[in-house]
Enzyme design. Structure first.
Site, short mmCIF file in Angstrom:
data_model
loop_
_atom_site.label_atom_id
_atom_site.label_comp_id
_atom_site.label_asym_id
_atom_site.label_seq_id
_atom_site.Cartn_x
_atom_site.Cartn_y
_atom_site.Cartn_z
N GLU A 40 -33.12 138.59 29.17
CA GLU A 40 -34.19 139.22 28.76
C GLU A 40 -34.19 140.25 30.03
O GLU A 40 -35.93 139.26 30.74
CB GLU A 40 -35.26 138.83 27.49
CG GLU A 40 -35.28 139.99 26.74
CD GLU A 40 -36.00 139.92 25.59
OE1 GLU A 40 -37.03 138.95 25.67
OE2 GLU A 40 -36.75 141.06 25.25
N ARG A 267 -35.16 122.53 29.42
CA ARG A 267 -35.92 123.97 30.24
C ARG A 267 -37.29 123.05 31.40
O ARG A 267 -37.07 122.14 31.19
CB ARG A 267 -36.95 124.95 29.81
CG ARG A 267 -37.95 124.55 28.94
CD ARG A 267 -38.22 125.43 27.66
NE ARG A 267 -38.84 126.93 28.35
CZ ARG A 267 -37.88 127.95 28.38
NH1 ARG A 267 -37.41 127.89 26.95
NH2 ARG A 267 -38.72 128.95 28.59
N LYS A 277 -42.17 134.09 30.23
CA LYS A 277 -42.51 135.66 30.06
C LYS A 277 -44.27 136.42 30.35
O LYS A 277 -44.54 137.19 30.91
CB LYS A 277 -41.88 136.50 30.59
CG LYS A 277 -40.47 135.86 31.11
CD LYS A 277 -39.37 137.37 31.49
CE LYS A 277 -38.10 136.46 30.57
NZ LYS A 277 -37.42 136.66 30.16
P1 ATP Z 1 -40.47 133.08 27.60
O1 ATP Z 1 -39.50 132.48 26.02
O2 ATP Z 1 -40.83 133.25 28.58
O3 ATP Z 1 -39.82 134.12 27.09
P2 ATP Z 1 -37.30 133.49 28.16
O4 ATP Z 1 -36.21 131.95 27.88
O5 ATP Z 1 -36.91 133.83 26.37
O6 ATP Z 1 -37.98 133.56 28.34
P3 ATP Z 1 -35.14 134.97 28.72
O7 ATP Z 1 -34.68 135.80 29.71
O8 ATP Z 1 -34.19 135.03 27.22
O9 ATP Z 1 -36.36 134.26 28.97
O10 ATP Z 1 -33.86 133.41 29.79
C1 ATP Z 1 -32.44 133.99 30.06
C2 ATP Z 1 -31.84 132.09 29.86
O11 ATP Z 1 -33.06 131.54 31.03
C3 ATP Z 1 -32.07 131.18 29.07
O12 ATP Z 1 -30.42 130.71 28.87
C4 ATP Z 1 -33.09 130.60 28.68
O13 ATP Z 1 -32.87 129.49 27.74
C5 ATP Z 1 -32.54 130.27 30.20
N1 ATP Z 1 -34.28 129.95 30.40
C6 ATP Z 1 -35.61 130.14 30.89
N2 ATP Z 1 -36.26 129.86 31.05
C7 ATP Z 1 -36.04 128.53 31.33
C8 ATP Z 1 -36.65 127.03 31.89
N3 ATP Z 1 -37.56 127.37 32.09
N4 ATP Z 1 -35.63 126.23 32.38
C9 ATP Z 1 -34.02 126.27 32.74
N5 ATP Z 1 -34.06 127.61 31.99
C10 ATP Z 1 -35.09 128.71 31.98
MG MG Z 2 -35.52 134.74 25.32
#
Ligand code: ATP
Ligand code: MG
Length: 567
Positions: A40, A267, A277
């Site tokens: 995102e 994760r 984020k």
């Molecule tokens: P936040 O919850 O902080 O907004 P997010 O996981 O929603 O972070 P995205 O931009 O949606 O952030 O993530 C893009 C991809 O990266 C998704 O498939 C997510 O599962 C993966 N991802 C995000 N954070 C991690 C992490 N700490 N470890 C492994 N994969 C991750």
């Molecule tokens: Mg997300």
């Protein structure tokens, strides 16, 4: 072994690869593997995303498949074009290539709308007028079943009419939503008639402008975007496991042939930092750090500015592996990946971080000698450079003591030490200011000692130095953990993560001296400053060069912890 630009990733087998192997053996998906990385655009990417990037692009490349980059942009209020640029730059820098497959979930807004209409027509979705608070009450709890919304039995025609009017801007934010009609008594809360669309006026979407005032929810958008792109394996983090039944429900109930398989993995959590984020955004916006690329942040941009190589990040992701169990990785794991890379690949230089002037009284004034210094102790291919030597040099304050026992293998008043690549010197006199602080040393050098110990005398200590006249002045920034707690955002004791910021995470040394060979360094170039650590020339603009310490030579934290745990 050069890690720089390495493209191999997560080659180590894991349960996801086993599942793909089974699918291929059964000729599922016509033997194709197609993944996607779906960020995102509401912030910069961090090291956790790197894990997901390495997995998705790595799996695709190892199975001769493809991986798409898709912006999951259904929350226009929090998303920005700047983030879209930064994310692309980071994925590329890590060494991955989506070729011509850059997509946006917003590319599919019209398709998504049509699929929503299909669900309404099938009696599987309805427009609900409950206020947000009421919806929450109706949803029930983990122990208690929810209640059906009073709007659940609206006719198909009424739902179609209302949904079209939602799109046509007739209703206010929060007045109505479109919901899936599934099961308000489901033990899985995600299946209790989840919201599919909400109304959102007054925001300009970075891709679609003001074309839409209704926006689809993630759980509706994601499976359909995956299916439209022909994704075979939709890899996501564990918190989505409970959403998988909804992912499947959406695809089972619309007219779409493709049905990707969602597979969850744990994760990455890294100790002494935060990865959400929302929290990273707060750290940036509240000014606790200098920006998204602050070298203390776990963002890809921050790590790059700190001096991490792409290869070391990919290597780290490979070393931590892919599992289904939640865990918290020690910072030392990340640091050892970059240390291994830089130990093998970074040229050596001399830099004095806390300068103390040394005057070599028996060395002719005005004379400059060029001493040859190897760029790498084990790798002759990296060549050598000249280091000027003259009557006045700087050494590090920590390398001198007026008195010390034999364990102190550096310079002591009345004793000898070797200047790296140069001569043996002896300290004869200490000059102090009015406060008693040492400001200069007076020494003698032994002209017979260049590159060899004199007969019968063994000088053990070797220290680094820089010739005063030719030295470059620089600023050096030493970084420590951004937080002083291994899990800063642990909710266990109710302490806000802000309280755990380490006030000493940045130490600026504003007057350091570098050997002149560093005049040609390019921003982003990395070096080992002998005996001090690995450093990277900062990419920001400043009057004098700024070097960021990437990592120390040894894992000083492991040492401290070892000492603490000793009885
Ligand atoms: P936040 O919850 O902080 O907004 P997010 O996981 O929603 O972070 P995205 O931009 O949606 O952030 O993530 C893009 C991809 O990266 C998704 O498939 C997510 O599962 C993966 N991802 C995000 N954070 C991690 C992490 N700490 N470890 C492994 N994969 C991750
Ligand atoms: Mg997300």
């Amino acid at each position: 072994m050069s890690l720089e630009g390495s493209k191999s990733s997560t080659k180590t087998s894991n349960f996801i690869r086993h599942m793909i192997d089974e699918d291929l053996a059964a000729n599922k998906n016509d033997g194709k593997v197609h993944t996607r990385f779906p960020p995102e655009p509401n912030g910069f990417l961090h090291i956790g995303h790197a894990k997901s990037i390495c997995l998705n692009f790595g799996v695709a490349s190892d199975y001769q498949g493809q991986c798409n980059l898709r912006f999951d942009d259904t929350n226009p209020g929090k998303e920005k074009q700047d983030y879209i640029h930064a994310i692309q730059e980071d994925v590329k820098w890590l060494g991955f290539d989506w070729q011509d497959r850059l997509f946006y979930a917003s590319d599919y807004f019209e398709n998504l709308y049509e699929f929503a209409i299909e669900l309404i027509e099938k009696g599987l979705a309805y427009v609900c007028d409950l206020k947000a608070e009421e919806t929450r009450e109706y949803r029930g709890t983990l122990k208690e079943a929810g209640k059906n919304s009073p709007y659940r039995e609206r006719s198909v025609d009424e739902n179609l009419d209302l949904f079209k009017r939602m799109r046509a801007s007739e209703f206010e934010d929060g007045s109505r939503v479109l919901r899936a009609k599934i099961d308000m008594a489901s033990p899985n809360m995600n299946m209790r008639d989840p919201t599919l669309y909400r109304i959102r006026h007054g925001v300009v979407h970075h891709q679609t402008g003001e074309e839409w005032c209704i926006y689809p929810m993630y759980d509706f958008t994601h499976p359909i975007s995956d299916a439209l792109e022909g994704i075979t394996h939709s890899l996501c983090t564990l918190e989505f496991a409970d959403h998988r039944p909804l992912y499947d429900w959406v695809l089972d109930n619309i007219s779409i042939a493709c049905h990707p398989q969602q597979i969850e993995f744990s994760r990455l959590n890294l100790q002494f930092t935060v990865m959400s984020k929302r929290k990273l955004t707060e750290l940036v916006e509240e000014g606790h750090v200098e920006g998204w690329d602050d070298p203390r942040l776990p963002t890809i941009a921050g790590l790059r500015r700190r001096g991490y190589t792409a290869g070391s990040i990919v290597e780290f992701c490979d070393r931590i592996g892919i599992t289904k169990s939640d865990n918290s990785v020690e910072m030392g794991m990340l640091e050892s990946a970059i240390r291994d890379d830089l130990n093998a690949n970074a040229p050596r230089r001399m830099a004095v971080l806390n300068p103390l002037k040394v005057v070599i009284e028996n060395y002719p004034e005005g004379q400059v000698e060029q001493l040859s210094a190897a760029n790498h102790p084990q790798n002759d291919d990296m060549g050598s450079r000249n280091v000027p030597f003259s009557r006045e040099v700087y050494i590090d304050r920590d390398d001198f003591r007026e008195e010390a026992n034999n364990k102190f293998k550096r310079l002591v008043l009345g004793k000898e030490v070797r200047l790296r690549y140069g001569y043996v010197i002896r300290c004869d006199q200490v000059i102090k200011d009015e406060q008693g602080e040492i400001i200069e040393l007076r020494c003698h050098y032994d002209a017979q000692t260049l590159g060899k110990n004199p007969e019968g005398r063994k000088v053990k200590g070797v220290i680094h130095w820089v010739s005063a006249e030719q030295a470059l002045e620089a600023e050096v920034r030493l970084y420590d953990r951004l937080f002083n707690h291994p899990v800063p955002d642990s909710s266990k004791d109710g302490v806000d993560y802000h309280q755990r910021l380490n006030p000493d995470s940045l130490q600026v040394l504003s007057r350091c001296y570098l050997e002149p060979a560093l005049a040609n360094a390019e921003p982003g170039e990395r070096f080992q400053f002998e005996r001090e650590g690995y450093f990277c020339l900062d990419t920001g603009r400043s009057e004098k060069p700024v070097y960021n310490r990437t990592v120390t030579l040894r894992d000083s934290w492991a040492k401290i912890e070892e000492e603490l745990s000793r009885p």
